[in-house]
Write a protein that holds these residues in place. Structure first.
Motif, PDB file in Angstrom:
ATOM      1  N   THR A 298       0.827  -1.209   0.000  1.00 11.37           N
ATOM      2  CA  THR A 298       0.000   0.000   0.000  1.00 11.37           C
ATOM      3  C   THR A 298       0.862   1.261   0.000  1.00 11.37           C
ATOM      4  OG1 THR A 298      -0.214  -0.155   2.409  1.00 11.37           O
ATOM      5  CG2 THR A 298      -2.005  -1.049   1.087  1.00 11.37           C
ATOM      6  N   GLN A 301       1.984   1.769  -3.530  1.00  8.88           N
ATOM      7  CA  GLN A 301       0.885   2.303  -4.332  1.00  8.88           C
ATOM      8  C   GLN A 301       0.701   3.803  -4.080  1.00  8.88           C
ATOM      9  OE1 GLN A 301      -2.760   0.074  -4.171  1.00  8.88           O
ATOM     10  NE2 GLN A 301      -4.001   1.788  -4.885  1.00  8.88           N
ATOM     11  N   ARG A 302       0.807   4.227  -2.824  1.00 12.61           N
ATOM     12  CA  ARG A 302       0.649   5.649  -2.511  1.00 12.61           C
ATOM     13  C   ARG A 302       1.784   6.479  -3.118  1.00 12.61           C
ATOM     14  NH1 ARG A 302      -0.257   6.739   3.648  1.00 12.61           N
ATOM     15  NH2 ARG A 302      -0.350   8.864   2.796  1.00 12.61           N
ATOM     16  N   SER A 327       2.192  -8.016   2.419  1.00  8.70           N
ATOM     17  CA  SER A 327       0.910  -8.455   1.870  1.00  8.70           C
ATOM     18  C   SER A 327       1.103  -8.612   0.369  1.00  8.70           C
ATOM     19  CB  SER A 327      -0.217  -7.464   2.199  1.00  8.70           C
ATOM     20  OG  SER A 327       0.066  -6.180   1.693  1.00  8.70           O
ATOM     21  N   ARG A 471      -8.815   2.645  -7.793  1.00  4.74           N
ATOM     22  CA  ARG A 471      -7.587   2.799  -7.011  1.00  4.74           C
ATOM     23  C   ARG A 471      -7.413   1.680  -6.001  1.00  4.74           C
ATOM     24  NH1 ARG A 471      -6.305   5.937  -2.409  1.00  4.74           N
ATOM     25  NH2 ARG A 471      -8.346   6.927  -2.429  1.00  4.74           N
ATOM     26  N   GLU A 472      -8.506   1.254  -5.348  1.00  6.61           N
ATOM     27  CA  GLU A 472      -8.447   0.175  -4.354  1.00  6.61           C
ATOM     28  C   GLU A 472      -9.658  -0.727  -4.542  1.00  6.61           C
ATOM     29  OE1 GLU A 472      -6.759   1.206  -0.210  1.00  6.61           O
ATOM     30  OE2 GLU A 472      -7.959   2.953  -0.772  1.00  6.61           O
ATOM     31  N   ARG A 529      -7.915  -0.471   6.654  1.00  7.71           N
ATOM     32  CA  ARG A 529      -6.638  -1.189   6.689  1.00  7.71           C
ATOM     33  C   ARG A 529      -6.008  -1.042   8.062  1.00  7.71           C
ATOM     34  NH1 ARG A 529      -4.600  -2.487   1.531  1.00  7.71           N
ATOM     35  NH2 ARG A 529      -5.712  -1.469  -0.220  1.00  7.71           N
ATOM     36  N   GLY A 533      -1.065  -1.896   6.321  1.00  9.84           N
ATOM     37  CA  GLY A 533      -1.687  -1.896   5.014  1.00  9.84           C
ATOM     38  C   GLY A 533      -2.574  -3.081   4.694  1.00  9.84           C
ATOM     39  N   LYS A 534      -2.695  -4.044   5.602  1.00  6.46           N
ATOM     40  CA  LYS A 534      -3.557  -5.188   5.310  1.00  6.46           C
ATOM     41  C   LYS A 534      -5.017  -4.786   5.427  1.00  6.46           C
ATOM     42  CE  LYS A 534      -0.342  -8.835   6.687  1.00  6.46           C
ATOM     43  NZ  LYS A 534      -0.106  -9.998   7.577  1.00  6.46           N
ATOM     44  N   ILE A 535      -5.830  -5.284   4.497  1.00  8.34           N
ATOM     45  CA  ILE A 535      -7.254  -4.965   4.505  1.00  8.34           C
ATOM     46  C   ILE A 535      -7.932  -5.641   5.689  1.00  8.34           C
ATOM     47  CG2 ILE A 535      -9.420  -5.193   3.241  1.00  8.34           C
ATOM     48  CD1 ILE A 535      -7.770  -5.155   0.656  1.00  8.34           C
TER      49      ILE A 535
END
Length: 541
Positions: A298, A301-302, A327, A471-472, A529, A533-535
């Motif tokens: 994550t 990605q940011r 992850s 995006r997500e 999250r 960063g894990k969902i």
């Protein structure tokens, strides 16, 4: 029986030889100075891999910068001397090898000095997750019998209900109110002798915590390990001595602490920031000429979402390694990173319990986006079906079991993970391709059975993330009277996107089987999250 023993011995000899070759390539084995190699091994054995490595670096390159944070830089000599002072001060206050020390800190010098001091005292350190709530923290502190708690001032209210534990503040902002009963580490260090301490009877090691996303966080001890085990990270990742590493991943996380220890062992400058910020990260890489960046997906990605114009402001050409773990790395994100930074992305697969299992090099990724690669030296991965039979056929999905020299031997509460043939269950399912590259198909407890068909959310999520307007994305199973379960997608769209539910379903329908198309689509501003960063799928419904 004899042949089996000979095979095992021969295998160990080959692994050791390969490990030494890997360490030599990274600069950790100075063959022309065997006396230095022996001295390094002794210090690491006495003080553990972290405190021992900093003592070695302080001896070899005392004036080299060992750490950079928001308050400036510290040389290896300063880190060594200040941690000596802190260790002596803690010992005077009753801290012993039998004391469990917990730290609840952001990434900064106070945390690092605490870890070093604990190593010099032989005290085990429990790394607390800065994203935990008060009930989780209280339960863990009580269960692990914590005697000393070092924390940042910002967590004072969060820890208000925890009693019977000696406390120290590692970091406080200038305008933050502090209690005179809770001393600041800076003051403690300033008033203590910084001469070296005698070596402890044994290194204290670390206790890492699982994420707690599916229940109470469990403690996974990380005792001292052989220096040869560093080869497991260095075999497929070209980290080298005397460089600089920027840490986006927090040090309480297995990804962060493992690479932090390795960076210290390599005599690298460690660059830390208390809170992750994407633009500050690329700025820090540029300013410190970092050759490695450690992040979770994550975070990567940011960084990429800053866009080409922002990224172009900073010279990140020094980067040779982007170390991504923690992850699943979506193919779309990995491909964007490759386009932005070049062939530097190393996709690392492991777990809190196993440590490292496989690494996908940039060459692996270019050939097969989404792969987590192959096991490095000293690591093993195998797939098994539900009856415990090993799967050797390519493209057949099975439960992933892994082993490494850094794997734990059980949780602090006495429980253990499932094992087969000495390998530990990772909780994932996956498959090998014809070339032996591993791919993860999902978590074994997240499989959705819809109308008799098995669906793993990650496959659908990866397809959704490939849509230019998304995006997500996260996919879960929800109850359905006809099919047992149906798929529901949670989607975060990019700014300016006009994606609607029909477009989401049509995009999946054009790439996957019909039974994998989400019937329900819900749009969110952001996915829930945890701090790494894990969902948090339990928060979706």
């Amino acid at each position: 029986m004899g042949l089996s023993l000979l095979d095992r011995v021969a295998g160990a000899v080959v692994r050791t030889a390969r490990s030494i070759a890997v360490l030599h390539r990274a600069g950790l084995v100075p063959v022309p100075r065997l006396d230095e190699a022996v001295r390094s091994m002794i210090l690491t054995r006495r003080y553990g891999p972290l405190a021992g490595s900093v003592r070695i670096a302080a001896r070899r390159s005392p004036h080299s910068v060992g750490l950079v944070d928001e308050r400036g830089s510290l040389t290896f000599a300063q880190l060594d001397l200040r941690s000596n002072a802190l260790a002596r001060a803690l010992a005077r206050r009753g801290v012993r090898a039998s004391t469990t020390m917990a730290v609840l800190c952001r990434d900064h010098r106070g945390l690092v000095l605490t870890l070093l001091a604990a190593g010099k005292l032989g005290v085990p350190v429990l790394l607390l997750n800065t994203g935990f709530a008060t009930p989780q923290l209280a339960d863990v502190v009580a269960r692990e019998n914590v005697g000393v708690l070092v924390h940042d001032a910002e967590f004072t209210d969060l820890l208000g209900g925890i009693a019977g534990v000696d406390r120290y503040l590692a970091w406080t902002d200038s305008d933050a109110a502090t209690s005179p009963d809770v001393p600041l580490l800076d003051d403690v260090i300033a008033g203590a002798d910084d001469h070296p301490l005698p070596a402890p009877a044994s290194p204290g090691g670390f206790v890492l915590l699982t994420s707690g996303t599916t229940g109470a966080p469990k403690g996974a001890p990380r005792p001292k390990v052989s220096a040869l085990r560093s080869a497991e990270f260095l075999d497929r990742i070209p980290l080298r001595t005397g460089e600089a590493t920027y840490f986006g991943a927090p040090l309480f996380h297995a990804t962060g602490i493992s690479q932090f220890i390795l960076s210290c062992a390599l005599g690298c400058t460690v660059v830390l920031r208390r809170r992750f910020d994407p633009e500050a990260t690329v700025r820090g890489v540029a300013e410190n000429r970092c050759t490695a960046l450690v992040v979770v997906p994550t975070m990567l990605q940011r960084i990429l979402d800053l866009g080409p114009e922002v990224l172009a402001r900073y010279d990140t050409s020094s980067l040779r390694v982007i170390f991504v773990a923690g992850s699943a790395l979506a193919p779309e994100v990995g491909n964007r990173a490759r386009a932005a930074f070049g062939d530097v992305v190393h996709n690392v697969y492991g777990s809190t319990e196993v440590a490292i299992a496989t690494v996908a090099t940039p060459q692996d990724w270019a050939r097969a986006p989404g792969t987590v690669g192959r096991p490095p030296v000293g690591c093993h991965v195998a797939l098994y079906d539900d009856e415990g039979r090993r799967i050797t056929t390519p493209y057949v999905t099975g439960r992933v079991f892994a082993g490494s020299g850094l794997a734990f031997t059980g949780y602090t509460d006495g429980r253990a993970k499932d094992t087969i043939d000495g390998l530990i269950a990772t909780g994932d399912v996956g498959h090998f391709d014809a070339e032996g590259l591993l791919f993860l198909d999902g978590r074994d407890d997240e499989m959705i059975v819809s109308g008799g068909e098995n669906v793993y959310p990650v496959e659908v999520e990866n397809v959704l993330l490939a849509h230019p307007g998304i995006r997500e994305a996260a996919v879960i199973g929800v109850p359905d009277e006809e099919f047992g379960q149906r798929l529901k997608a949670f989607v975060v769209v990019r700014d300016g996107s006009t994606v609607d539910a029909d477009a989401v379903r049509e995009h999946v329908r054009g790439n996957l089987a019909r039974f994998k198309v989400p019937r329900d689509v819900e749009f969110l501003d952001a996915l829930p999250r945890n701090s790494t960063g894990k969902i948090l799928r339990n928060a979706l419904a």
